[in-house]
Design a protein around this motif. Structure first.
Motif, PDB file in Angstrom:
ATOM      1  N   MET A 152      30.752  15.178 -32.304  1.00 34.72           N
ATOM      2  CA  MET A 152      29.112  15.094 -32.346  1.00 34.72           C
ATOM      3  C   MET A 152      28.662  16.271 -31.869  1.00 34.72           C
ATOM      4  O   MET A 152      27.606  16.823 -32.464  1.00 34.72           O
ATOM      5  CB  MET A 152      28.775  14.084 -31.510  1.00 34.72           C
ATOM      6  CG  MET A 152      29.147  12.651 -31.539  1.00 34.72           C
ATOM      7  SD  MET A 152      28.314  12.154 -33.245  1.00 34.72           S
ATOM      8  CE  MET A 152      26.411  12.044 -32.780  1.00 34.72           C
ATOM      9  N   ILE A 199      28.688  18.453 -35.081  1.00 32.57           N
ATOM     10  CA  ILE A 199      27.488  18.118 -36.099  1.00 32.57           C
ATOM     11  C   ILE A 199      26.162  18.654 -35.559  1.00 32.57           C
ATOM     12  O   ILE A 199      25.383  19.279 -36.410  1.00 32.57           O
ATOM     13  CB  ILE A 199      27.429  16.524 -36.288  1.00 32.57           C
ATOM     14  CG1 ILE A 199      28.993  16.115 -37.142  1.00 32.57           C
ATOM     15  CG2 ILE A 199      26.298  16.226 -36.873  1.00 32.57           C
ATOM     16  CD1 ILE A 199      28.755  14.427 -37.088  1.00 32.57           C
ATOM     17  N   LEU A 200      26.111  18.610 -34.312  1.00 30.41           N
ATOM     18  CA  LEU A 200      24.774  19.134 -33.734  1.00 30.41           C
ATOM     19  C   LEU A 200      24.649  20.540 -34.001  1.00 30.41           C
ATOM     20  O   LEU A 200      23.551  21.035 -34.522  1.00 30.41           O
ATOM     21  CB  LEU A 200      24.453  18.892 -32.248  1.00 30.41           C
ATOM     22  CG  LEU A 200      23.163  19.110 -31.637  1.00 30.41           C
ATOM     23  CD1 LEU A 200      21.999  18.569 -32.265  1.00 30.41           C
ATOM     24  CD2 LEU A 200      23.336  18.872 -30.234  1.00 30.41           C
ATOM     25  N   PHE A 254      23.671  21.249 -37.557  1.00 28.67           N
ATOM     26  CA  PHE A 254      22.336  20.977 -37.797  1.00 28.67           C
ATOM     27  C   PHE A 254      21.661  22.280 -37.341  1.00 28.67           C
ATOM     28  O   PHE A 254      20.782  22.924 -38.165  1.00 28.67           O
ATOM     29  CB  PHE A 254      21.913  19.934 -37.109  1.00 28.67           C
ATOM     30  CG  PHE A 254      22.339  18.393 -37.844  1.00 28.67           C
ATOM     31  CD1 PHE A 254      22.504  18.555 -39.061  1.00 28.67           C
ATOM     32  CD2 PHE A 254      22.178  17.178 -36.852  1.00 28.67           C
ATOM     33  CE1 PHE A 254      22.783  17.018 -39.597  1.00 28.67           C
ATOM     34  CE2 PHE A 254      22.641  16.178 -37.471  1.00 28.67           C
ATOM     35  CZ  PHE A 254      22.878  15.996 -38.878  1.00 28.67           C
ATOM     36  N   TRP A 287      20.525  12.278 -35.234  1.00 24.15           N
ATOM     37  CA  TRP A 287      21.883  12.440 -34.383  1.00 24.15           C
ATOM     38  C   TRP A 287      21.826  11.794 -33.155  1.00 24.15           C
ATOM     39  O   TRP A 287      22.814  11.276 -32.605  1.00 24.15           O
ATOM     40  CB  TRP A 287      21.957  13.866 -34.083  1.00 24.15           C
ATOM     41  CG  TRP A 287      23.283  14.280 -33.381  1.00 24.15           C
ATOM     42  CD1 TRP A 287      24.502  14.662 -33.785  1.00 24.15           C
ATOM     43  CD2 TRP A 287      23.170  14.800 -31.888  1.00 24.15           C
ATOM     44  NE1 TRP A 287      25.188  15.006 -32.921  1.00 24.15           N
ATOM     45  CE2 TRP A 287      24.774  15.070 -31.858  1.00 24.15           C
ATOM     46  CE3 TRP A 287      22.520  14.263 -30.895  1.00 24.15           C
ATOM     47  CZ2 TRP A 287      25.128  15.060 -30.520  1.00 24.15           C
ATOM     48  CZ3 TRP A 287      22.972  14.575 -29.508  1.00 24.15           C
ATOM     49  CH2 TRP A 287      24.233  14.833 -29.190  1.00 24.15           C
TER      50      TRP A 287
END
Length: 133
Positions: free
Chosen positions: A17, A20-21, A24, A58
């Motif tokens: 996670m 992924i953040l 972004f 998210w």
């Protein structure tokens, strides 16, 4: 499942996670030497994918993962609240998200205040739902 496997699963999920953040955040466009946090992440896309929109989705995914792990690790029995219906954590999460969506739509329609200020009524709603429903 042994505690060490749970810890490894939590760490792996949190790591994915966070990656992924970070991905972004790396897509945020830079204009005039500064990051444009509300700029388009995908130019020419069919949807307005800006960092705040990606962050919203998210956060929803992180919440669903958290509640999934809670349900697996600490199963609960439904409880009866003030509405008179039996609810679990997941039911209360759904009621919270649905109510927060309507509160933010109402905030947008009836208030002249910035939209982020609609977060306070939504948080009060969430506390009330998880405490009393």
């Amino acid at each position: 499942m042994p505690a060490s496997r749970w810890t490894a699963l939590y760490a792996l999920t949190i790591g994915v996670m966070v990656l992924i953040l970070a991905w972004f955040a790396s897509l945020v466009p830079i204009e005039d030497g500064q990051r444009d946090w509300t700029g388009q992440l995908v130019e020419g896309g069919w949807m307005a994918w800006s960092f705040p929109v990606a962050l919203f989705f998210w956060l929803i995914a992180a919440t669903l993962l958290t509640f999934t792990f809670l349900a697996l690790r600490f199963p609960e029995t439904p409880r009866r609240g003030v509405l008179g219906i039996r609810t679990t954590r997941g039911d209360r999460l759904f009621i919270t998200l649905l109510g927060a969506a309507f509160l933010n739509i109402a905030w947008l329609g009836f208030s002249g205040q910035p939209q982020w200020q609609g977060l306070l009524p939504s948080l009060i709603w969430a506390i009330g739902v998880f405490r009393f429903v």
